[in-house]
Design a protein around this motif. Structure first.
Motif, PDB file in Angstrom:
ATOM      1  N   ILE A 235       0.875  -1.171   0.000  1.00 17.24           N
ATOM      2  CA  ILE A 235       0.000   0.000   0.000  1.00 17.24           C
ATOM      3  C   ILE A 235       0.910   1.218   0.000  1.00 17.24           C
ATOM      4  O   ILE A 235       1.691   1.420   0.933  1.00 17.24           O
ATOM      5  N   SER A 236       0.840   2.001  -1.049  1.00 17.94           N
ATOM      6  CA  SER A 236       1.753   3.126  -1.230  1.00 17.94           C
ATOM      7  C   SER A 236       1.413   4.282  -0.297  1.00 17.94           C
ATOM      8  O   SER A 236       0.249   4.671  -0.157  1.00 17.94           O
ATOM      9  N   LEU A 237       2.469   4.840   0.300  1.00 19.39           N
ATOM     10  CA  LEU A 237       2.317   6.022   1.151  1.00 19.39           C
ATOM     11  C   LEU A 237       2.466   7.321   0.368  1.00 19.39           C
ATOM     12  O   LEU A 237       2.331   8.403   0.942  1.00 19.39           O
ATOM     13  N   ASP A 238       2.751   7.212  -0.944  1.00 18.14           N
ATOM     14  CA  ASP A 238       2.939   8.397  -1.771  1.00 18.14           C
ATOM     15  C   ASP A 238       1.594   8.922  -2.284  1.00 18.14           C
ATOM     16  O   ASP A 238       0.591   8.216  -2.283  1.00 18.14           O
ATOM     17  N   ALA A 239       1.609  10.156  -2.743  1.00 16.49           N
ATOM     18  CA  ALA A 239       0.401  10.745  -3.319  1.00 16.49           C
ATOM     19  C   ALA A 239       0.063  10.043  -4.633  1.00 16.49           C
ATOM     20  O   ALA A 239       0.957   9.648  -5.387  1.00 16.49           O
ATOM     21  N   PRO A 240      -1.222   9.879  -4.951  1.00 17.84           N
ATOM     22  CA  PRO A 240      -1.621   9.177  -6.181  1.00 17.84           C
ATOM     23  C   PRO A 240      -1.520  10.074  -7.420  1.00 17.84           C
ATOM     24  O   PRO A 240      -2.505  10.294  -8.130  1.00 17.84           O
ATOM     25  N   THR A 241      -0.325  10.575  -7.699  1.00 23.41           N
ATOM     26  CA  THR A 241      -0.112  11.370  -8.906  1.00 23.41           C
ATOM     27  C   THR A 241      -0.052  10.448 -10.120  1.00 23.41           C
ATOM     28  O   THR A 241       0.099   9.221  -9.982  1.00 23.41           O
ATOM     29  N   PHE A 265      -3.697   9.485   5.687  1.00 21.42           N
ATOM     30  CA  PHE A 265      -3.947   9.624   7.118  1.00 21.42           C
ATOM     31  C   PHE A 265      -5.039  10.658   7.364  1.00 21.42           C
ATOM     32  O   PHE A 265      -5.048  11.725   6.746  1.00 21.42           O
ATOM     33  N   LEU A 266      -5.942  10.321   8.307  1.00 19.17           N
ATOM     34  CA  LEU A 266      -6.957  11.282   8.732  1.00 19.17           C
ATOM     35  C   LEU A 266      -6.658  11.841  10.116  1.00 19.17           C
ATOM     36  O   LEU A 266      -7.047  12.956  10.428  1.00 19.17           O
ATOM     37  N   ASP A 267      -5.990  11.045  10.969  1.00 19.27           N
ATOM     38  CA  ASP A 267      -5.702  11.515  12.321  1.00 19.27           C
ATOM     39  C   ASP A 267      -4.477  10.804  12.862  1.00 19.27           C
ATOM     40  O   ASP A 267      -3.696  10.221  12.101  1.00 19.27           O
ATOM     41  N   SER A 296      -6.072  18.827   5.162  1.00 20.63           N
ATOM     42  CA  SER A 296      -5.995  19.670   3.964  1.00 20.63           C
ATOM     43  C   SER A 296      -7.332  19.826   3.254  1.00 20.63           C
ATOM     44  O   SER A 296      -7.455  20.642   2.340  1.00 20.63           O
ATOM     45  N   GLY A 297      -8.330  19.033   3.650  1.00 15.04           N
ATOM     46  CA  GLY A 297      -9.642  19.105   3.005  1.00 15.04           C
ATOM     47  C   GLY A 297      -9.708  18.376   1.680  1.00 15.04           C
ATOM     48  O   GLY A 297     -10.662  18.553   0.915  1.00 15.04           O
ATOM     49  N   GLU A 298      -8.721  17.514   1.387  1.00 14.81           N
ATOM     50  CA  GLU A 298      -8.648  16.846   0.094  1.00 14.81           C
ATOM     51  C   GLU A 298      -9.131  15.399   0.134  1.00 14.81           C
ATOM     52  O   GLU A 298      -8.924  14.656  -0.834  1.00 14.81           O
ATOM     53  N   LEU A 299      -9.762  14.963   1.224  1.00 17.28           N
ATOM     54  CA  LEU A 299     -10.114  13.547   1.364  1.00 17.28           C
ATOM     55  C   LEU A 299     -11.009  13.041   0.238  1.00 17.28           C
ATOM     56  O   LEU A 299     -10.728  12.010  -0.377  1.00 17.28           O
ATOM     57  N   THR A 300     -12.083  13.762  -0.063  1.00 19.13           N
ATOM     58  CA  THR A 300     -13.020  13.300  -1.092  1.00 19.13           C
ATOM     59  C   THR A 300     -12.341  13.184  -2.445  1.00 19.13           C
ATOM     60  O   THR A 300     -12.496  12.172  -3.152  1.00 19.13           O
ATOM     61  N   ASN A 301     -11.563  14.187  -2.810  1.00 15.39           N
ATOM     62  CA  ASN A 301     -10.858  14.137  -4.099  1.00 15.39           C
ATOM     63  C   ASN A 301      -9.816  13.028  -4.114  1.00 15.39           C
ATOM     64  O   ASN A 301      -9.614  12.362  -5.139  1.00 15.39           O
ATOM     65  N   TRP A 302      -9.162  12.808  -2.981  1.00 15.77           N
ATOM     66  CA  TRP A 302      -8.144  11.754  -2.893  1.00 15.77           C
ATOM     67  C   TRP A 302      -8.774  10.382  -3.118  1.00 15.77           C
ATOM     68  O   TRP A 302      -8.258   9.566  -3.881  1.00 15.77           O
ATOM     69  N   VAL A 303      -9.887  10.125  -2.445  1.00 18.84           N
ATOM     70  CA  VAL A 303     -10.572   8.838  -2.603  1.00 18.84           C
ATOM     71  C   VAL A 303     -10.997   8.622  -4.044  1.00 18.84           C
ATOM     72  O   VAL A 303     -10.784   7.554  -4.632  1.00 18.84           O
ATOM     73  N   LYS A 304     -11.558   9.656  -4.651  1.00 17.73           N
ATOM     74  CA  LYS A 304     -12.005   9.550  -6.041  1.00 17.73           C
ATOM     75  C   LYS A 304     -10.840   9.281  -6.982  1.00 17.73           C
ATOM     76  O   LYS A 304     -10.922   8.422  -7.868  1.00 17.73           O
ATOM     77  N   GLN A 305      -9.739   9.975  -6.777  1.00 17.90           N
ATOM     78  CA  GLN A 305      -8.568   9.820  -7.633  1.00 17.90           C
ATOM     79  C   GLN A 305      -7.991   8.405  -7.531  1.00 17.90           C
ATOM     80  O   GLN A 305      -7.635   7.793  -8.540  1.00 17.90           O
ATOM     81  N   VAL A 306      -7.906   7.881  -6.322  1.00 16.50           N
ATOM     82  CA  VAL A 306      -7.361   6.530  -6.125  1.00 16.50           C
ATOM     83  C   VAL A 306      -8.258   5.489  -6.780  1.00 16.50           C
ATOM     84  O   VAL A 306      -7.785   4.586  -7.485  1.00 16.50           O
ATOM     85  N   ALA A 329     -16.706   9.461   3.474  1.00 14.81           N
ATOM     86  CA  ALA A 329     -15.976   9.554   2.207  1.00 14.81           C
ATOM     87  C   ALA A 329     -16.176   8.312   1.346  1.00 14.81           C
ATOM     88  O   ALA A 329     -16.113   8.377   0.120  1.00 14.81           O
ATOM     89  N   PHE A 330     -16.419   7.175   1.995  1.00 12.86           N
ATOM     90  CA  PHE A 330     -16.623   5.911   1.269  1.00 12.86           C
ATOM     91  C   PHE A 330     -18.089   5.659   0.919  1.00 12.86           C
ATOM     92  O   PHE A 330     -18.417   4.639   0.317  1.00 12.86           O
ATOM     93  N   ARG A 331     -18.969   6.575   1.292  1.00 14.49           N
ATOM     94  CA  ARG A 331     -20.414   6.325   1.184  1.00 14.49           C
ATOM     95  C   ARG A 331     -20.842   5.951  -0.225  1.00 14.49           C
ATOM     96  O   ARG A 331     -21.676   5.059  -0.416  1.00 14.49           O
ATOM     97  N   GLU A 332     -20.275   6.595  -1.235  1.00 16.41           N
ATOM     98  CA  GLU A 332     -20.659   6.328  -2.622  1.00 16.41           C
ATOM     99  C   GLU A 332     -19.668   5.401  -3.334  1.00 16.41           C
ATOM    100  O   GLU A 332     -19.795   5.166  -4.536  1.00 16.41           O
TER     101      GLU A 332
END
Length: 417
Positions: A235-241, A265-267, A296-306, A329-332
């Motif tokens: 499981i990669s710890l890097d950003a999903p660029t 990470f969330l907390d 950072s407020g990017e959780l939703t976009n991060w999940v979608k991108q991954v 964030a996983f609801r949909e």
């Protein structure tokens, strides 16, 4: 060598409940092809000589390269006083190579009787020094190390507000402090990682899910003989660029290593009081910290991108507020994307219905030590939610189990190698 293995003449555990035992089994290309049958032609036969064979164990959550190579060489787990803390570090100073830091691990405030800060380091300690708490979510630094950190930047980062006292947590620790600690040579990382995997083998582990930086996947895991050791799911710890996603695809081409997800990470943690809670802690100020993509407020976009990249979104959430945010964030997100929440140590009553059919990675080895501090930290009501896997299963959650090595060292699951 034949790709078919025939194991015979022993007691082979096939199923635990209801109990099912076999006396021979045929495995081809890693898949069971026959039970209690005759030996196929040209099979590689293994005679158990009456011994018992069990299925290999899977550790779904650990930190392989990090744990093997840079957690530090000074063990503070048994230190119970400021004097012993100082003495052990002074003793270890002579072993630090020129240009390196002294890195220690394993302290916790319950054993020490207080939270250490920079005043705990003796003046005779003349090398940069960092000491991780047992959960690796916070650390304490001496002045020599602090002077190497960009103060004006780190003080405004999550977990950096106490830098003047030598205390760093979460994003401040991993984004600003860890990157400046001199790395050990890749060949030493490889050797230590091989030693760790052999140690895991001796405990019956045959597959691990490891949280890794892609640089360590390329420089270490791709350069050790995994075929003779075990399979590693990463499981990669890097950003999903785009670049990192392409690297993950490329690094998954072999039979013994596959990158299947990205982690965010969330907390923080219970021990460091940085897990994000709906209500304040009972024994200290605040209700924890948002970290990573939550801060950072990017959780939703991060999940979608991954998910759109074809990988699994895996999120660290320990406090009930963090778990609630993760579930939202996983609801949909469909379970075919294998979304997973790691730890989920506290789940609020208002969120428990949302765990149905969702996947969680949990770590029973944390329970004994967390239970010692839970009542004081969160009070009686929330204490009953801590590590309550029966409650999660009854609500329809799906669980996988891991050790979180080396964070689990205090519980003694795998000794430090």
């Amino acid at each position: 060598m034949s790709r078919t293995i025939y194991i015979t003449n022993g007691i082979i555990l096939i199923q635990l409940r209801p109990l099912r035992i076999a006396h021979s089994i045929t495995i081809t290309d890693g898949l069971v092809r026959g039970i209690d049958g005759e030996a196929p032609a040209h099979a590689n036969c293994i005679d158990l000589q009456g011994k018992t064979a069990l299925p290999g164990l899977v550790d779904s959550h650990l930190h392989l390269v990090q744990g093997a190579s840079w957690m530090g060489n000074v063990d503070l787990r048994k230190v119970k006083s400021k004097e012993a803390f100082r003495s052990l570090l002074l003793e270890a100073q002579s072993e630090v190579p020129e240009g390196q830091w002294l890195v220690a691990y394993g302290w916790n405030q319950e054993e020490l009787g207080a939270n250490p800060d920079k005043s705990w380091f003796p003046n005779e300690l003349t090398v940069p020094t960092l000491c991780y708490r047992i959960d690796f979510h916070s650390a304490v630094l001496n002045d020599i190390a602090i002077n190497q950190i960009p103060y004006e930047t780190i003080i405004n980062v999550t977990g950096g507000s106490l830098i003047e006292s030598g205390i760093v947590k979460e994003d401040a620790l991993y984004s600003f402090v860890c990157p400046i600690i001199p790395s050990i040579a890749p060949e030493n990382k490889c050797k230590r990682t091989i030693d760790a995997l052999r140690n895991f083998q001796s405990k019956g582990i045959t597959l691990v899910g490891s949280m890794e930086e892609l640089a360590d996947v390329r420089d270490v895991l791709m350069n050790i003989p995994l075929k003779s050791l075990m399979r590693v799911g990463v499981i990669s710890l890097d950003a999903p660029t785009e670049e990192n996603i392409a690297s993950c695809v490329q690094l998954s081409s072999g039979d013994f290593i596959r990158v299947f997800g990205f982690k965010a990470f969330l907390d923080g943690s219970l021990g460091s009081r940085t897990a994000k809670m709906y209500e304040p802690w009972s024994d200290t100020e605040g209700d924890g910290l948002w970290a990573g993509v939550a801060e950072s407020g990017e959780l939703t976009n991060w999940v979608k991108q991954v998910c759109e990249s074809g990988f699994a979104p895996v999120i660290h959430a320990i406090g009930d507020a963090a778990v609630g945010k993760g579930l939202e964030a996983f609801r949909e997100i469909k379970n075919t994307s294998c979304p997973r929440i790691e730890h989920a140590q506290f789940i609020s009553e208002k969120d428990i219905a949302n765990v149905k059919h969702r996947m969680f990675g949990v770590q029973p080895l944390h329970q004994p030590d967390d239970a010692k501090i839970a009542l004081e930290a969160v009070g009686e009501t929330r204490e009953k939610q801590l590590h309550n896997w029966r409650r999660m299963l009854d609500a329809g959650a799906r669980l996988s189990f891991g050790s979180d090595w080396p964070v689990c060292l205090l519980a003694g699951s795998y000794e430090h190698v």
